[in-house]
Write a protein that holds these residues in place. Structure first.
Motif, PDB file in Angstrom:
ATOM      1  N   TYR A 276       0.882  -1.305  -0.007  1.00 52.08           N
ATOM      2  CA  TYR A 276      -0.125   0.008  -0.059  1.00 52.08           C
ATOM      3  C   TYR A 276       0.914   1.344   0.019  1.00 52.08           C
ATOM      4  CZ  TYR A 276      -3.091   3.653   1.893  1.00 52.08           C
ATOM      5  OH  TYR A 276      -3.835   5.089   2.059  1.00 52.08           O
ATOM      6  N   GLN A 277       1.867   1.183   0.919  1.00 54.73           N
ATOM      7  CA  GLN A 277       2.528   2.442   0.879  1.00 54.73           C
ATOM      8  C   GLN A 277       3.471   2.755  -0.367  1.00 54.73           C
ATOM      9  OE1 GLN A 277       5.184   1.423   4.225  1.00 54.73           O
ATOM     10  NE2 GLN A 277       3.491   1.916   5.751  1.00 54.73           N
ATOM     11  N   ALA A 278       3.841   1.708  -1.190  1.00 54.69           N
ATOM     12  CA  ALA A 278       4.601   1.598  -2.285  1.00 54.69           C
ATOM     13  C   ALA A 278       3.588   2.160  -3.444  1.00 54.69           C
ATOM     14  CB  ALA A 278       5.116   0.075  -2.967  1.00 54.69           C
ATOM     15  N   VAL A 279       2.282   1.777  -3.350  1.00 55.43           N
ATOM     16  CA  VAL A 279       1.364   2.279  -4.324  1.00 55.43           C
ATOM     17  C   VAL A 279       0.969   3.631  -4.186  1.00 55.43           C
ATOM     18  CG1 VAL A 279      -1.056   2.249  -5.207  1.00 55.43           C
ATOM     19  CG2 VAL A 279       0.262   0.078  -4.652  1.00 55.43           C
ATOM     20  N   ILE A 280       0.917   4.288  -2.765  1.00 53.25           N
ATOM     21  CA  ILE A 280       1.046   5.672  -2.467  1.00 53.25           C
ATOM     22  C   ILE A 280       2.172   6.347  -2.929  1.00 53.25           C
ATOM     23  CG2 ILE A 280       0.329   7.184  -0.675  1.00 53.25           C
ATOM     24  CD1 ILE A 280      -1.828   5.287  -1.252  1.00 53.25           C
ATOM     25  N   GLY A 281       3.373   5.817  -2.959  1.00 53.64           N
ATOM     26  CA  GLY A 281       4.533   6.455  -3.290  1.00 53.64           C
ATOM     27  C   GLY A 281       4.196   6.981  -4.855  1.00 53.64           C
ATOM     28  N   VAL A 282       3.911   5.897  -5.639  1.00 52.14           N
ATOM     29  CA  VAL A 282       3.709   6.207  -7.127  1.00 52.14           C
ATOM     30  C   VAL A 282       2.711   7.260  -7.264  1.00 52.14           C
ATOM     31  CG1 VAL A 282       2.802   5.021  -9.170  1.00 52.14           C
ATOM     32  CG2 VAL A 282       3.962   3.856  -7.650  1.00 52.14           C
ATOM     33  N   ILE A 283       1.340   7.277  -6.604  1.00 55.41           N
ATOM     34  CA  ILE A 283       0.338   8.454  -6.539  1.00 55.41           C
ATOM     35  C   ILE A 283       1.202   9.679  -6.397  1.00 55.41           C
ATOM     36  CG2 ILE A 283      -1.790   9.150  -5.753  1.00 55.41           C
ATOM     37  CD1 ILE A 283      -2.587   6.623  -5.332  1.00 55.41           C
ATOM     38  N   LEU A 284       1.981   9.718  -5.234  1.00 55.80           N
ATOM     39  CA  LEU A 284       2.376  11.093  -4.672  1.00 55.80           C
ATOM     40  C   LEU A 284       3.456  11.497  -5.795  1.00 55.80           C
ATOM     41  CD1 LEU A 284       2.918  10.315  -0.926  1.00 55.80           C
ATOM     42  CD2 LEU A 284       1.419  11.914  -2.286  1.00 55.80           C
ATOM     43  N   THR A 285       4.040  10.687  -6.545  1.00 59.12           N
ATOM     44  CA  THR A 285       4.968  11.012  -7.854  1.00 59.12           C
ATOM     45  C   THR A 285       4.453  11.864  -8.726  1.00 59.12           C
ATOM     46  OG1 THR A 285       6.364   8.873  -7.540  1.00 59.12           O
ATOM     47  CG2 THR A 285       6.556  10.189  -9.371  1.00 59.12           C
ATOM     48  N   PHE A 286       3.053  11.896  -8.813  1.00 58.93           N
ATOM     49  CA  PHE A 286       2.238  12.559  -9.919  1.00 58.93           C
ATOM     50  C   PHE A 286       1.167  13.614  -9.244  1.00 58.93           C
ATOM     51  CE2 PHE A 286       3.379   8.462 -11.780  1.00 58.93           C
ATOM     52  CZ  PHE A 286       3.720   8.907 -13.195  1.00 58.93           C
ATOM     53  N   THR A 287       1.004  13.473  -8.097  1.00 57.01           N
ATOM     54  CA  THR A 287      -0.336  14.456  -7.520  1.00 57.01           C
ATOM     55  C   THR A 287      -0.311  14.131  -6.177  1.00 57.01           C
ATOM     56  OG1 THR A 287      -2.415  15.413  -7.726  1.00 57.01           O
ATOM     57  CG2 THR A 287      -2.309  13.102  -7.377  1.00 57.01           C
ATOM     58  N   PHE A 288      -0.709  14.966  -5.374  1.00 55.38           N
ATOM     59  CA  PHE A 288      -0.883  15.058  -3.666  1.00 55.38           C
ATOM     60  C   PHE A 288      -2.142  14.432  -3.187  1.00 55.38           C
ATOM     61  CE2 PHE A 288      -1.432  16.751   0.473  1.00 55.38           C
ATOM     62  CZ  PHE A 288      -0.345  16.549   1.124  1.00 55.38           C
ATOM     63  N   PHE A 289      -1.923  13.738  -2.275  1.00 57.88           N
ATOM     64  CA  PHE A 289      -3.200  13.417  -1.367  1.00 57.88           C
ATOM     65  C   PHE A 289      -2.895  13.398   0.031  1.00 57.88           C
ATOM     66  CE2 PHE A 289      -4.859  11.402  -5.523  1.00 57.88           C
ATOM     67  CZ  PHE A 289      -6.292  11.692  -5.212  1.00 57.88           C
ATOM     68  N   ASN A 290      -4.081  13.600   0.625  1.00 59.55           N
ATOM     69  CA  ASN A 290      -3.984  13.407   2.152  1.00 59.55           C
ATOM     70  C   ASN A 290      -3.973  11.961   2.655  1.00 59.55           C
ATOM     71  OD1 ASN A 290      -4.146  13.772   5.035  1.00 59.55           O
ATOM     72  ND2 ASN A 290      -5.710  15.374   5.014  1.00 59.55           N
ATOM     73  N   VAL A 291      -2.851  11.495   2.916  1.00 60.86           N
ATOM     74  CA  VAL A 291      -2.644  10.025   3.209  1.00 60.86           C
ATOM     75  C   VAL A 291      -3.376   9.582   4.637  1.00 60.86           C
ATOM     76  CG1 VAL A 291      -0.821   8.289   3.444  1.00 60.86           C
ATOM     77  CG2 VAL A 291      -0.429  10.131   2.019  1.00 60.86           C
ATOM     78  N   LYS A 292      -3.279  10.403   5.642  1.00 62.87           N
ATOM     79  CA  LYS A 292      -3.613   9.863   6.783  1.00 62.87           C
ATOM     80  C   LYS A 292      -5.092  10.904   7.211  1.00 62.87           C
ATOM     81  CE  LYS A 292      -2.014   7.960  10.097  1.00 62.87           C
ATOM     82  NZ  LYS A 292      -1.467   7.278  11.233  1.00 62.87           N
ATOM     83  N   GLY A 293      -5.442  11.890   6.574  1.00 60.29           N
ATOM     84  CA  GLY A 293      -6.576  12.645   6.980  1.00 60.29           C
ATOM     85  C   GLY A 293      -6.347  13.635   7.929  1.00 60.29           C
ATOM     86  N   GLN A 294      -4.913  13.935   8.023  1.00 63.29           N
ATOM     87  CA  GLN A 294      -4.782  15.087   8.856  1.00 63.29           C
ATOM     88  C   GLN A 294      -4.317  16.397   8.277  1.00 63.29           C
ATOM     89  OE1 GLN A 294      -0.878  13.128   9.822  1.00 63.29           O
ATOM     90  NE2 GLN A 294      -1.608  11.977  11.474  1.00 63.29           N
ATOM     91  N   ASN A 295      -4.067  17.403   9.039  1.00 55.42           N
ATOM     92  CA  ASN A 295      -3.781  18.657   8.612  1.00 55.42           C
ATOM     93  C   ASN A 295      -2.610  18.821   7.547  1.00 55.42           C
ATOM     94  OD1 ASN A 295      -2.938  21.479   8.008  1.00 55.42           O
ATOM     95  ND2 ASN A 295      -4.070  22.193   9.894  1.00 55.42           N
ATOM     96  N   THR A 296      -2.811  19.041   6.411  1.00 59.62           N
ATOM     97  CA  THR A 296      -1.558  18.823   5.363  1.00 59.62           C
ATOM     98  C   THR A 296      -1.322  20.056   4.935  1.00 59.62           C
ATOM     99  OG1 THR A 296      -3.422  18.519   3.513  1.00 59.62           O
ATOM    100  CG2 THR A 296      -2.220  16.577   4.863  1.00 59.62           C
ATOM    101  N   ARG A 297      -1.446  21.376   5.387  1.00 56.71           N
ATOM    102  CA  ARG A 297      -1.053  22.614   4.609  1.00 56.71           C
ATOM    103  C   ARG A 297       0.504  22.682   4.518  1.00 56.71           C
ATOM    104  NH1 ARG A 297      -3.718  27.976   6.804  1.00 56.71           N
ATOM    105  NH2 ARG A 297      -5.361  26.963   6.064  1.00 56.71           N
ATOM    106  N   ALA A 298       1.273  22.513   5.674  1.00 58.15           N
ATOM    107  CA  ALA A 298       2.652  22.327   5.567  1.00 58.15           C
ATOM    108  C   ALA A 298       3.080  21.553   4.417  1.00 58.15           C
ATOM    109  CB  ALA A 298       3.159  22.266   6.831  1.00 58.15           C
ATOM    110  N   SER A 299       2.725  20.331   4.316  1.00 56.01           N
ATOM    111  CA  SER A 299       3.036  19.191   3.449  1.00 56.01           C
ATOM    112  C   SER A 299       2.891  19.360   2.230  1.00 56.01           C
ATOM    113  CB  SER A 299       2.692  17.670   3.936  1.00 56.01           C
ATOM    114  OG  SER A 299       1.445  17.711   4.222  1.00 56.01           O
ATOM    115  N   MET A 300       1.460  19.778   1.847  1.00 56.02           N
ATOM    116  CA  MET A 300       0.892  20.301   0.642  1.00 56.02           C
ATOM    117  C   MET A 300       1.802  21.337  -0.080  1.00 56.02           C
ATOM    118  SD  MET A 300      -2.846  21.211  -0.817  1.00 56.02           S
ATOM    119  CE  MET A 300      -3.442  19.725  -0.658  1.00 56.02           C
ATOM    120  N   THR A 301       2.292  22.508   0.804  1.00 55.81           N
ATOM    121  CA  THR A 301       2.954  23.440   0.374  1.00 55.81           C
ATOM    122  C   THR A 301       4.468  23.086  -0.270  1.00 55.81           C
ATOM    123  OG1 THR A 301       1.802  25.098   2.056  1.00 55.81           O
ATOM    124  CG2 THR A 301       4.156  25.705   1.124  1.00 55.81           C
TER     125      THR A 301
END
Length: 387
Positions: A276-301
């Motif tokens: 699952y983490q490897a698949v999410i790594g692929v997705i993050l290579t192309f676009t951003f998603f909130n992985v754990k439903g937390q506040n992601t303002r800093a990580s998204m920036t």
């Protein structure tokens, strides 16, 4: 206390499910047809890569689909009597279907069959609570399916787009089948993104449903512009040197490592969690998603800072290291699309998350108390990627 009317699984939603199935099938068929074309033309590397993307997407979705069926079958809430079958299928039968790559089709058939019985044939014999539970179950089935389609889109359709763009722009190999493959890959990705978001927010009671209309359009434009410009940037880097795949691998490892450091607990087994983490790594290579439903303002920036850096650097590097391409129509067009798409995508991102993003609502007391008795499907959906 906040209340909202329960989401209804409508006839339109049932029809759109068929549209999603058709897009999924046509996308795979065009890719396989393209692989056969490359094989006939003796482009064996392109043949292999085209087929690998199809098979990887198919394999990963079968693994997760079967694991979710097995989890649901072992769940005391969904299967209180401990039956050895779910939705009329035994665990052995499900294993055989998934072994032959039919997991997604099995889920489509299950959703369409149950949805048909609810929206086309059922009379008003249900109580309000029963009707609410029936429609919630349908949206849970739809959300499981949409998550698998999201995986498939980023493991198959997005890499396929990148490969075909590289072949068309870098080798000037153009054919109708290539354009069809890219078009259906694009539509499959766009459909998967919007369908996943809408299904997810309908199946979780503590999150306000994603409104239709303008918010959906803005969200799709944000994803369309950012993903398309990023794919084009990666294409230019591949044209510059195929060794750019090393850089892509590093980006994937960074995304996978970051997901691991977030200590995700999506799967029941350690091996599946790593996948699952490897698949999410692929997705993050192309676009951003909130992985754990937390506040992601800093990580998204931070993510979109590096996204902008790559999109600015790729055309400049190609112009500096391959100056003969500077004045070509294709280079100028792609560069304009990268810069324009990046700027528009970031604007749509800011507009969406500041003005149109649905907010979580307060959970009702009975919902909080009943979480210990939640079905496995609902627990799983709570851990899905948050758009």
């Amino acid at each position: 206390m906040l209340h909202s009317s329960p989401a209804q699984y409508t006839k339109l939603r049932w029809i759109l499910t068929i549209v999603g199935l058709l897009l999924y099938v046509v996308d795979i068929v065009t890719d396989v047809g393209l692989a056969l074309k490359y094989f006939q033309e003796r482009h064996f590397v392109w043949t292999a890569l085209t087929l690998v993307f199809v098979l990887v997407g198919l394999l990963v979705t079968q693994i997760f689909s079967y694991a979710w069926y097995r989890d649901d079958m072992n769940d005391a809430v969904i299967n209180p009597k401990g039956k050895t079958a779910i939705s009329g299928m035994s665990i052995v039968g499900l294993a055989v279907l998934h072994l032959f790559g039919m997991g997604i089709f099995t889920r489509y058939c299950q959703l369409l069959k149950q949805g048909f019985n609810v929206v086309w044939t059922t009379k008003n014999s249900h109580t309000v609570d029963e009707k609410k539970d029936v429609h919630k179950e349908l949206f849970c089935l739809a959300t499981d399916l949409s998550m698998l389609k999201l995986f498939e889109s980023f493991l198959e359709s997005v890499p396929q787009l990148l490969l075909q763009l590289y072949i068309v722009l870098g080798h000037e190999e153009c054919s109708v089948l290539q354009y069809l493959s890219m078009a259906f890959s694009f539509f499959n990705v766009a459909w998967a993104l919007v369908d996943y978001r809408r299904c997810l927010r309908r199946s979780l009671p503590h999150i306000t449903e994603m409104p239709s209309g303008l918010p959906t359009v803005i969200y799709l434009l944000y994803k369309f512009c950012t993903i398309t410009s990023h794919i084009l940037s990666y294409t230019l880097l591949l044209i510059l040197s195929t060794y750019s795949t090393i850089a892509f691998t590093i980006l994937w490892l960074l995304g996978t490592t970051w997901t691991h450091l977030l200590q995700t607990d999506f799967c029941k087994s350690r091996g599946l969690e790593f996948l699952y983490q490897a698949v999410i790594g692929v997705i993050l290579t192309f676009t951003f998603f909130n992985v754990k439903g937390q506040n992601t303002r800093a990580s998204m920036t931070i993510y979109y800072f590096f996204y902008s850096f790559i999109n600015i650097t790729a055309p400049l590097l190609l112009a500096l290291l391959k100056p003969e391409l500077q004045t070509t129509t294709s280079f100028l067009t792609v560069t304009g699309l990268i810069f324009g798409g990046s700027a528009l995508g970031l604007v749509f991102l800011v507009v969406y998350y500041h003005l149109l993003h649905p907010r979580e609502k307060l959970r009702e007391a009975d919902e909080v108390d009943s979480q210990g008795n939640e079905a496995e499907t609902t627990k799983r959906i709570r851990k899905f990627l948050q758009p």
